[in-house]
Design a protein around this motif. Structure first.
Motif, PDB file in Angstrom:
ATOM      1  N   THR A   1      11.680  -5.861  -0.484  1.00 35.69           N
ATOM      2  CA  THR A   1      12.417  -5.254  -1.594  1.00 35.69           C
ATOM      3  C   THR A   1      13.593  -4.441  -1.075  1.00 35.69           C
ATOM      4  O   THR A   1      14.717  -4.546  -1.598  1.00 35.69           O
TER       5      THR A   1
ATOM      6  N   TRP B   1       5.142  -8.009  -9.015  1.00 36.22           N
ATOM      7  CA  TRP B   1       6.590  -8.155  -9.185  1.00 36.22           C
ATOM      8  C   TRP B   1       7.053  -7.985 -10.626  1.00 36.22           C
ATOM      9  O   TRP B   1       8.130  -7.457 -10.878  1.00 36.22           O
TER      10      TRP B   1
ATOM     11  N   LYS C   1       9.227  -0.214  -6.282  1.00 34.31           N
ATOM     12  CA  LYS C   1       8.300  -1.326  -6.065  1.00 34.31           C
ATOM     13  C   LYS C   1       6.902  -0.832  -5.696  1.00 34.31           C
ATOM     14  O   LYS C   1       5.902  -1.340  -6.214  1.00 34.31           O
TER      15      LYS C   1
ATOM     16  N   LEU D   1       8.098  -4.560 -11.698  1.00 34.27           N
ATOM     17  CA  LEU D   1       9.354  -4.135 -11.063  1.00 34.27           C
ATOM     18  C   LEU D   1      10.540  -4.603 -11.881  1.00 34.27           C
ATOM     19  O   LEU D   1      11.516  -3.870 -12.069  1.00 34.27           O
TER      20      LEU D   1
END
Length: 334
Positions: free
Chosen positions: A272, A307, A301, A310
């Motif tokens: 990330t 994911w 994150k 995020l």
């Protein structure tokens, strides 16, 4: 800074690995021979999920969440996991035209144990027989589509040849802005040193730095800078300490970390940071602004699970705009 500034519409190509992560989140890290279940009182399995993994694939996920135009280049097995991988790429707007599919191979898999108590992640990875991307595979990619090419630090001999191919492309096309080349070196592998002199932007992870005996970010940067391409940017994230980087003139800049109120999931935090920093540099931000943005997105994150949250955090806290100047102004304020 001009050699690193790209138009907003140009796309980023990430070259490397994709696999399936089978993630089990437990109350605490299990002891040997423990039985961890959904109703166990001493240590519960809070969540279990499949998610797409691999450093370059994760880079693409973050870039897609930020509103960039990422493309993935790597190998995929023609197994039953293929549809899951390609559909998940598509969900984040990631182009997969440059994926190379191999028949009669098994999909690489990582079994990941997350500890809810500490946020740590333990990874057991298996790649039985899927071949790595070759330099000949990469030579078929139309580089005219891209402004930045990022290489995961693996498959070293082929990646060295791929980088040489990009350099030759830049020489043959003086009429266009040269593609920026970045490389991540992360794992404790001596062969990764061969990649240090090649890119314009080099990400040196804490794990590799400690493997080489470096004790902090500044020592890492100063040592690696002497081996790198003259004028290259050296970027060194160091977890909860933040990140440091050297400019093309050798000046070291620093950003603190931006941890969440509670660490939930550290899986993919380094990927990330790298992707968010590339995103900011592509928008014309300074190196200091770039690593600061990388630390902020990486902090977001580790405060969420997986994911998809995020993407929601980014959507609500970092509005995505179409103008490079507006994006740069936004990143300055973030």
């Amino acid at each position: 800074m001009s050699r690193f500034k790209h138009e907003c519409g140009e796309r980023i190509l990430c070259v490397g690995h994709v696999c399936v992560d089978i993630v089990s989140e437990c109350s605490t890290y299990p002891q040997e021979d423990d039985k961890v279940g959904t109703t166990t009182k001493s240590n519960r399995c809070i969540d279990q999920r499949w998610q797409r993994g691999g450093n370059a694939a994760n880079n693409c996920t973050v870039l897609g969440a930020l509103g960039a135009h990422p493309s993935f280049c790597g190998t995929v097995a023609a197994s039953h996991e293929k549809s899951f991988i390609l559909e998940d790429f598509a969900k984040y707007g990631i182009n997969t035209d440059n994926v190379v599919v191999h028949e009669n191979c098994d999909c690489p898999v990582s079994c990941v144990i997350l500890s809810a108590a500490t946020g740590s992640r333990t990874i057991i990875h298996s790649n039985k027989n899927l071949p790595e991307l070759t330099a000949n595979d990469f030579a078929k990619v139309d580089l005219n589509d891209f402004g930045w090419v990022h290489f995961e630090g693996r498959n070293v001999s082929n990646v060295c040849n791929m980088i040489r191919h990009v350099r030759e492309f830049n020489k043959k096309h003086p009429e266009r802005k040269p593609l920026t080349i970045s490389v991540e070196i992360e794992k404790a592998k001596p062969e990764l040193e061969a990649l240090i002199p090649l890119p314009d932007v080099l990400f040196v992870a804490k794990d590799y730095a400690k493997f080489k005996g470096y004790s902090n970010m500044d020592e890492t940067i100063e040592t690696v800078q002497s081996l790198a391409l003259p004028g290259a940017m050296i970027i060194c994230p160091w977890g909860e300490v933040g990140a440091s980087a050297s400019s093309t003139k050798g000046t070291i800049v620093h950003s603190p970390a931006y941890p969440p109120s509670k660490v939930i999931d550290t899986l993919g935090a380094g990927d990330t940071f790298n992707a968010a920093t590339i995103f900011a540099l592509c928008k014309g931000c300074t190196l200091e602004e770039g690593i600061s943005f990388g630390c902020k997105v990486a902090g977001a994150k580790v405060g969420v699970r997986g994911w998809e949250p995020l993407r929601e955090v980014v959507k609500h806290t970092i509005p995505l705009v179409s103008s490079a100047d507006e994006t740069a102004d936004l990143l300055h304020r973030t």
